[in-house]
Design an enzyme around this catalytic site. Structure first.
Site, PDB file in Angstrom:
ATOM      1  N   ASP A 117       0.840  -1.189   0.000  1.00  0.00           N
ATOM      2  CA  ASP A 117       0.000   0.000   0.000  1.00  0.00           C
ATOM      3  C   ASP A 117       0.882   1.248   0.000  1.00  0.00           C
ATOM      4  O   ASP A 117       1.717   1.417   0.894  1.00  0.00           O
ATOM      5  CB  ASP A 117      -0.919  -0.016   1.227  1.00  0.00           C
ATOM      6  CG  ASP A 117      -2.134   0.877   1.039  1.00  0.00           C
ATOM      7  OD1 ASP A 117      -2.406   1.307  -0.097  1.00  0.00           O
ATOM      8  OD2 ASP A 117      -2.819   1.145   2.047  1.00  0.00           O
ATOM      9  N   HIS A 162      -3.838  13.871   1.065  1.00  0.00           N
ATOM     10  CA  HIS A 162      -4.152  12.960   2.176  1.00  0.00           C
ATOM     11  C   HIS A 162      -3.025  12.976   3.210  1.00  0.00           C
ATOM     12  O   HIS A 162      -3.282  13.106   4.414  1.00  0.00           O
ATOM     13  CB  HIS A 162      -4.349  11.544   1.630  1.00  0.00           C
ATOM     14  CG  HIS A 162      -4.528  10.499   2.691  1.00  0.00           C
ATOM     15  ND1 HIS A 162      -5.650  10.409   3.470  1.00  0.00           N
ATOM     16  CD2 HIS A 162      -3.704   9.489   3.108  1.00  0.00           C
ATOM     17  CE1 HIS A 162      -5.524   9.387   4.318  1.00  0.00           C
ATOM     18  NE2 HIS A 162      -4.354   8.821   4.124  1.00  0.00           N
ATOM     19  N   ARG A 186       0.444  16.286  13.724  1.00  0.00           N
ATOM     20  CA  ARG A 186       1.548  17.241  13.879  1.00  0.00           C
ATOM     21  C   ARG A 186       1.139  18.555  13.221  1.00  0.00           C
ATOM     22  O   ARG A 186       1.583  18.875  12.115  1.00  0.00           O
ATOM     23  CB  ARG A 186       2.810  16.715  13.183  1.00  0.00           C
ATOM     24  CG  ARG A 186       3.344  15.374  13.662  1.00  0.00           C
ATOM     25  CD  ARG A 186       4.485  14.877  12.762  1.00  0.00           C
ATOM     26  NE  ARG A 186       4.045  14.714  11.378  1.00  0.00           N
ATOM     27  CZ  ARG A 186       3.479  13.607  10.891  1.00  0.00           C
ATOM     28  NH1 ARG A 186       3.298  12.560  11.668  1.00  0.00           N
ATOM     29  NH2 ARG A 186       3.086  13.549   9.636  1.00  0.00           N
ATOM     30  N   GLU A 223     -11.035   3.989   3.108  1.00  0.00           N
ATOM     31  CA  GLU A 223     -10.044   4.784   2.387  1.00  0.00           C
ATOM     32  C   GLU A 223     -10.226   4.513   0.902  1.00  0.00           C
ATOM     33  O   GLU A 223     -10.172   3.359   0.458  1.00  0.00           O
ATOM     34  CB  GLU A 223      -8.611   4.457   2.824  1.00  0.00           C
ATOM     35  CG  GLU A 223      -8.305   4.925   4.236  1.00  0.00           C
ATOM     36  CD  GLU A 223      -6.806   4.970   4.572  1.00  0.00           C
ATOM     37  OE1 GLU A 223      -6.420   5.844   5.379  1.00  0.00           O
ATOM     38  OE2 GLU A 223      -6.038   4.147   4.053  1.00  0.00           O
ATOM     39  N   GLU A 235      -9.057   4.215  -2.612  1.00  0.00           N
ATOM     40  CA  GLU A 235      -7.773   4.001  -3.295  1.00  0.00           C
ATOM     41  C   GLU A 235      -8.018   3.338  -4.641  1.00  0.00           C
ATOM     42  O   GLU A 235      -9.067   2.753  -4.888  1.00  0.00           O
ATOM     43  CB  GLU A 235      -6.862   3.083  -2.457  1.00  0.00           C
ATOM     44  CG  GLU A 235      -6.634   3.550  -1.037  1.00  0.00           C
ATOM     45  CD  GLU A 235      -5.450   2.874  -0.353  1.00  0.00           C
ATOM     46  OE1 GLU A 235      -4.648   2.225  -1.048  1.00  0.00           O
ATOM     47  OE2 GLU A 235      -5.335   3.016   0.879  1.00  0.00           O
ATOM     48  N   ASP A 262      -9.473   0.488   1.453  1.00  0.00           N
ATOM     49  CA  ASP A 262      -8.546   0.090   2.515  1.00  0.00           C
ATOM     50  C   ASP A 262      -9.194   0.421   3.857  1.00  0.00           C
ATOM     51  O   ASP A 262      -8.855   1.394   4.513  1.00  0.00           O
ATOM     52  CB  ASP A 262      -7.238   0.861   2.316  1.00  0.00           C
ATOM     53  CG  ASP A 262      -6.214   0.546   3.391  1.00  0.00           C
ATOM     54  OD1 ASP A 262      -6.294  -0.527   3.989  1.00  0.00           O
ATOM     55  OD2 ASP A 262      -5.332   1.407   3.610  1.00  0.00           O
ATOM     56  N   ARG A 298      -9.292   3.458  13.004  1.00  0.00           N
ATOM     57  CA  ARG A 298      -8.410   4.573  13.374  1.00  0.00           C
ATOM     58  C   ARG A 298      -7.922   4.503  14.805  1.00  0.00           C
ATOM     59  O   ARG A 298      -6.804   4.929  15.107  1.00  0.00           O
ATOM     60  CB  ARG A 298      -9.132   5.910  13.155  1.00  0.00           C
ATOM     61  CG  ARG A 298      -9.603   6.134  11.736  1.00  0.00           C
ATOM     62  CD  ARG A 298      -8.452   6.144  10.765  1.00  0.00           C
ATOM     63  NE  ARG A 298      -8.904   6.399   9.397  1.00  0.00           N
ATOM     64  CZ  ARG A 298      -8.101   6.286   8.340  1.00  0.00           C
ATOM     65  NH1 ARG A 298      -6.843   5.922   8.478  1.00  0.00           N
ATOM     66  NH2 ARG A 298      -8.572   6.531   7.143  1.00  0.00           N
ATOM     67  N   GLN A 320      -5.292   1.906  15.074  1.00  0.00           N
ATOM     68  CA  GLN A 320      -4.101   2.426  14.394  1.00  0.00           C
ATOM     69  C   GLN A 320      -3.300   3.388  15.280  1.00  0.00           C
ATOM     70  O   GLN A 320      -2.080   3.296  15.373  1.00  0.00           O
ATOM     71  CB  GLN A 320      -4.543   3.142  13.110  1.00  0.00           C
ATOM     72  CG  GLN A 320      -3.416   3.542  12.182  1.00  0.00           C
ATOM     73  CD  GLN A 320      -3.943   4.066  10.841  1.00  0.00           C
ATOM     74  OE1 GLN A 320      -5.132   4.002  10.554  1.00  0.00           O
ATOM     75  NE2 GLN A 320      -3.047   4.594  10.024  1.00  0.00           N
ATOM     76  N   LYS A 355      -5.604  -2.376   9.796  1.00  0.00           N
ATOM     77  CA  LYS A 355      -5.910  -2.500   8.368  1.00  0.00           C
ATOM     78  C   LYS A 355      -6.197  -3.931   7.943  1.00  0.00           C
ATOM     79  O   LYS A 355      -6.861  -4.157   6.936  1.00  0.00           O
ATOM     80  CB  LYS A 355      -4.696  -2.027   7.549  1.00  0.00           C
ATOM     81  CG  LYS A 355      -4.225  -0.620   7.861  1.00  0.00           C
ATOM     82  CD  LYS A 355      -5.030   0.409   7.117  1.00  0.00           C
ATOM     83  CE  LYS A 355      -4.380   1.777   7.207  1.00  0.00           C
ATOM     84  NZ  LYS A 355      -5.049   2.743   6.330  1.00  0.00           N
ATOM     85  N   THR A 405      -9.797  -5.736   3.302  1.00  0.00           N
ATOM     86  CA  THR A 405      -9.542  -4.823   2.192  1.00  0.00           C
ATOM     87  C   THR A 405     -10.425  -5.312   1.059  1.00  0.00           C
ATOM     88  O   THR A 405     -10.477  -6.524   0.817  1.00  0.00           O
ATOM     89  CB  THR A 405      -8.062  -4.880   1.762  1.00  0.00           C
ATOM     90  OG1 THR A 405      -7.239  -4.584   2.895  1.00  0.00           O
ATOM     91  CG2 THR A 405      -7.754  -3.906   0.635  1.00  0.00           C
ATOM     92  N   THR A 416      -4.837   6.568  -0.052  1.00  0.00           N
ATOM     93  CA  THR A 416      -6.096   7.308  -0.125  1.00  0.00           C
ATOM     94  C   THR A 416      -5.979   8.483  -1.090  1.00  0.00           C
ATOM     95  O   THR A 416      -5.071   9.297  -0.969  1.00  0.00           O
ATOM     96  CB  THR A 416      -6.456   7.836   1.276  1.00  0.00           C
ATOM     97  OG1 THR A 416      -6.399   6.740   2.173  1.00  0.00           O
ATOM     98  CG2 THR A 416      -7.831   8.452   1.298  1.00  0.00           C
ATOM     99  N   GLU A 427     -10.552  12.436   7.417  1.00  0.00           N
ATOM    100  CA  GLU A 427     -10.330  13.783   6.899  1.00  0.00           C
ATOM    101  C   GLU A 427     -11.631  14.582   6.858  1.00  0.00           C
ATOM    102  O   GLU A 427     -11.676  15.747   7.263  1.00  0.00           O
ATOM    103  CB  GLU A 427      -9.720  13.699   5.498  1.00  0.00           C
ATOM    104  CG  GLU A 427      -8.327  13.074   5.497  1.00  0.00           C
ATOM    105  CD  GLU A 427      -7.944  12.553   4.118  1.00  0.00           C
ATOM    106  OE1 GLU A 427      -7.445  13.344   3.309  1.00  0.00           O
ATOM    107  OE2 GLU A 427      -8.165  11.346   3.856  1.00  0.00           O
TER     108      GLU A 427
END
Lengths: 439, 439
Positions: free
Chosen positions: B138, B145, B154, B210, B212, B244, B248, B251, B264, B268, B370, B384
């Site tokens: 992946d 993204h 951050r 996600e 993709e 995907d 969260r 993760q 994940k 999928t 993504t 997002e």
């Protein structure tokens, strides 16, 4: 403790004399499975069992009438160039074939004459991967490795907060796993020189090894199902040695935020023989946490784990440089370690991997992560032994090493032995770094 | 620009009337490959080609004498429950079969009567994965993204310094990839509540999708070899849609330092049809970097990349909640986006993946990461769109969503169209979240 049975009897001897040598990796108590063919013969790869310095060709032994009942059905599943069909039969079949093998290879066996023609000397054989590996997952189960690697990056906070709770793992590359004996070219990758604004594509300068065990999954689970900790043992077929070759400079630049990728995927090597979990039963030991460490979450806890979740497997890593080879010097040992120091048990890895419903398949491979012990000299990688290259090693012949040089071979060995049971070995995993292809 | 040929002629019509509908995903210019069987029949899966609302059974067409020469040899490789053998034949074979298919499915074809019996309505078919997927990688190719996810973690430094240089990717779990239509139980995992000292095992509260693309590798490379950027196109068989699915909260707790794992690997999903790179040729566009972005390193640069390295594929994501389904409401669109915004080209992914000598194999799958566009409403995930759940969406029926709820289906669509060439579609990928299994 896992049950011992007559196949573990330390008094057993084989009619194959080399198997009775106490220093041998493959006495009759071991009986590991692999896939082989005779070197230089254009013949199919097939399943064999290591015994002393020989390999018993399972299909040939089957044709010679060595097996009956469940063992014969299990041996029939071995008439293939991989162990997957046998793996998916489950522990009863694995055990039945092991018991039969133990019978027919014993000194007292009446089949010795008939089976003699089913032996191939290991020195005349070459190996393929023992199984088709669908997915490969690499764990991070040594707290000593995680701490010393973490210290290099975060001196004040070496161990991340999740480590003591989560059996950390990540998906690895399956296609580049090869059996012992691989020689590979030093990989190219993006490297960022200290102080540079932009990376360049160049051969890695920091090729390293990582001493790991490989864990082969026998039976899998359906997508959406979990493998409970009480059931985890029944899904593990056996163990081998694994060298997770690593390019440290590629890794440093690429690994944020999604983890190692090209720093690892250029090569992974495993030893040719899978030592079954049943063969390892006499060497299972209590799995312990240090004082102050949290107990595992309930889904990772089980009396068997505490009593016998760890395995006493001794390791050593040796280097053979080109100069040693040319001058006939023996390889030099770089470190020793033991799997008893692992923070997470193999069975906790199985259960954790499936707790979200992820399905395992027969032949899937886990790496345990680098198996460094508590002492600095027990480190399972050069990154740790040389403190990221800052304290190069001086070898007995005067050569120095921060990381691996072209022509270096790395040899890993693993074995079990205790007061009550003889030495059984995992065999060797050997690999060599060749110069980069630059054009 | 990639060569166009008679198969791309926008004026072509098929004797299968539904293929001539301008809103159809599968006109005669598309001809994507998949693996199917008739629903409810206990018959083998086999290769088919989508045309209008029908599937042409390739083996049946072969038996009916549809193909000759190289196309017949290519069709013979499709007599299997997967496309791998066909994939490994390479672009000349793919092209020969496509050209033949275009001929026999055209309005002018003299074979229409004979091939009529080789059609199966798509509504009567069920799908398997189009190929055996050896390894799944992946990537992370949308800078939009990467930036918006980075901002959540951050705020001052959303994009890591390697992003603009390295086509970031990581190994994904292959065994849990399923074809469109999957319903899966909400996964359990370790979650750390805000302020808590210890994690607990619980169902994920933050299930996300996600958006993709999936990229299927056709021909591979040997371990130790590189696929140069000039050759990368020839290794790509085609594209599909990929969801995907992500947990969260799992993760956040697990992903340091080795990347996403159980967040994940529970599921999928991909769309059933692989649209070949040749079919996508009319929709290739220039690949550009924003002003101030560094040029790609030379190994990732090539005139074709700059002229035609991107692909203009329009996406949309829709949600169908249980309440919508029960009350007969249509699914509601959550976002639109386009693959033209990708920072890295598919061909750069191929070259980067192999620059260290890592071998790709026929049927390997890449995810593109993504595909969020530059505008906030073009985001390819709920993470997002809802700013990590802090700004829940209100749906037209009054329901709100921070993340997916039990019973929610997610539908992804993708298609190409431009002034000179008709719409060709990737089809849909659909999946549904079921309640967790708690015991």
């Amino acid at each position: 403790m896992p049950d011992l049975n007559e196949t573990h009897d330390p008094a057993l001897k084989s009619w194959i004399a080399s198997a009775n040598d106490r220093a041998c990796d493959f006495p009759i108590q071991n009986l590991p499975f692999g896939v082989f063919r005779r070197k230089g013969q254009n013949e199919p790869f097939r399943v064999g069992v290591a015994i002393g310095d020989q390999i018993l060709d399972l299909s040939a032994a089957q044709s010679a009438g060595a097996f009956s009942g469940p063992a014969a059905r299990a041996a029939a599943a071995c008439a293939a160039p991989s162990l997957n069909a046998f793996m998916m039969m489950g522990p009863a079949a694995w055990s039945a074939l092991r018991l039969s093998l133990s019978h027919v290879l014993r000194q007292s066996s009446t089949l010795a004459d008939r089976l003699h023609g089913c032996l191939v000397p290991q020195s005349h054989a070459e190996h393929a991967l023992p199984a088709h590996i669908g997915d490969y997952t690499d764990f991070y189960a040594s707290i000593h490795h995680a701490t010393s690697v973490g210290k290099l990056m975060r001196p004040d906070n070496p161990l991340l907060p999740n480590y003591k709770w989560v059996p950390i793992g990540y998906h690895g590359r399956g296609s580049s796993i090869r059996v012992s004996g691989l020689q590979f070219h030093r990989p190219l990758g993006q490297l960022l020189a200290p102080g540079a604004q932009a990376p360049t594509l160049a051969p890695s300068k920091r090729i390293d090894y990582e001493l790991e065990l490989g864990v082969f999954i026998g039976t899998g689970n359906e997508l959406g199902e979990r493998i409970r900790i009480a059931d985890a043992e029944a899904h593990v077929f056996g163990l081998c040695l694994l060298n997770d070759w690593s390019a440290r400079d590629i890794q440093t630049w690429e690994y944020q935020p999604l983890g190692p990728f090209l720093a690892k995927s250029f090569a992974t090597t495993i030893s040719p023989w899978i030592v079954t979990l049943e063969a390892l039963a006499p060497y299972r030991i209590a799995w312990r946490r240090a004082d102050g460490d949290p107990p595992p979450l309930p889904y990772l806890d089980w009396p068997m784990i505490r009593h016998a979740g760890a395995i006493d497997i001794e390791f050593e890593v040796l280097i053979e440089t080109a100069r040693m080879r040319e001058s006939g010097q023996a390889p030099q040992r770089l470190s020793r370690s033991n799997f008893r120091h692992a923070y997470w048990s193999v069975f906790q890895m199985v259960t954790h991997h499936t707790v979200n419903g992820c399905n395992l398949e027969p032949g899937d491979l886990f790496g345990t992560g680098t198996q460094s012990g508590p002492a600095a000299e027990e480190a399972g990688s050069l990154l740790e032994l040389t403190v990221a290259g800052k304290q190069p090693l001086t070898l007995a012949n005067g050569e120095t090493r921060s990381f691996l040089e072209d022509g270096d071979s790395v040899i890993m060995r693993g074995w079990c032995a205790n007061d009550d049971h003889p030495r059984i070995g995992l065999g060797d995993v050997v690999g060599r770094v060749l110069p980069a292809i630059r054009e």
